[in-house]
Design a protein around this motif. Sequence first.
Motif, PDB file in Angstrom:
ATOM      1  N   ASP A 115      15.117 -11.530 -11.416  1.00  0.00           N
ATOM      2  CA  ASP A 115      16.470 -11.379 -10.876  1.00  0.00           C
ATOM      3  C   ASP A 115      16.373 -10.569  -9.575  1.00  0.00           C
ATOM      4  N   ARG A 147      21.334  -9.062 -18.227  1.00  0.00           N
ATOM      5  CA  ARG A 147      21.337 -10.429 -17.728  1.00  0.00           C
ATOM      6  C   ARG A 147      21.629 -11.419 -18.857  1.00  0.00           C
ATOM      7  N   GLN A 199      18.224  -6.662 -12.223  1.00  0.00           N
ATOM      8  CA  GLN A 199      19.097  -6.379 -13.362  1.00  0.00           C
ATOM      9  C   GLN A 199      18.284  -6.362 -14.657  1.00  0.00           C
TER      10      GLN A 199
END
Length: 405
Positions: free
Chosen positions: A109, A118, A113
Amino acid sequence: MNYTEAFPLTTQAESLDLLLLKGFESGGSFAVWRKPKSQKLEFLLDESESPERVDLAFEELPAGFIVHPFADQEDKKAFFIKSSQYFSLELGQSQENQTLPDWVKVQTDPSNQPIKARLRQMLVRQSEFTAAAEAESDRKEHFIRLVQQGIAAIEAGVMEKVVPSRTKRIPISEDFDLGKTFLEMLEAYPNSFVNFFHIPQVGTWIGASPEILIETKGERFYTMALAGTQPAKGDNPLKSAAWTQKEIEEQALVCRYIVDCFKKIRLREYEEHGPKTVMAGNLLHLRTDFRVDMQATGFPQLGSVMLDLLHPTSAVCGMPRKESHEFLQANEDFDRSFFAGFIGPVNIQDETSIYVNLRTASIKGDTAILYAGAGVTEDSDPEKEWEETELKCQIIGKFIQKPSA
């Protein structure tokens, strides 16, 4: 760099998070489950974007996971998550000896994150359907009235038993952890079929069903009659349970229905064991087991034949089936969707295990919709039937509402 490289897998929780995230980010359908009294966690993924629908003659199907709603579609077909990719791991064993397959690739990501955040974001986004804050089927007054209508219809001789149901909406907290919740359910319900499945634009569900609809292992066929409900109490609830005449008769009706199905296909050679008291979560039920040797009886397609005859069972619909089903369609006033339908793995390692989809919740964005029903006979007390549905809703609801540590 991908997550499997960035985060060394030291726990089964991390493995489960990655499998779930892979499922959502694939854009396809997937399912994860553990059968009752098993230590094997199984996962399969169908990367095709459009869900497939199949006939119920599962003996002819490839390996996969079948999902069928309570109400028959016009063509009587079920959704099918084909096993493009399959993986299993043994629970309770060291993660060092179990490696995720190469196809479990989760891209990094850009915002860095955390994987759990996520995963929750994907869960909410992928399950975002319009859901009313409260529906008529959530209201106690509606359910009490439905039970009263059922009792009146039974007293009028329209049917012997009916199984009205209801819904209950609960919020999903911002720190809801899907993987952790699933693992907690595995530990809490060793005798249930703990499952999670997602079909894009169709539904996202989590549950722990205590009831097998049909199972085939090689040449052996199995089904069960499960009915009657009471809270598990005391140090030894299985030995201290006392069943009322209403509950005994309710379970006997389900047994009779299965035997009637055998008679329809002129099957006379079967084993019947029970009833006996069994525990599912914090509830007790009465269960009778039925077994058939398909080779000895010359009935290799008994599984799909009985699947068609049994669903919906008297335990989730009523008796006679036609009259009770018509009553529910006319009075229940909501779509059960996959609740009280059937789900389960098909033709995986020469086994098919299909369960009634009970003790379950559908996830719609930031809301979980719980489902529960209660068997109503002429001796039913509407208030007690409501209390029974509250207990059943807690089986899944208490994990979803549980604050994260």
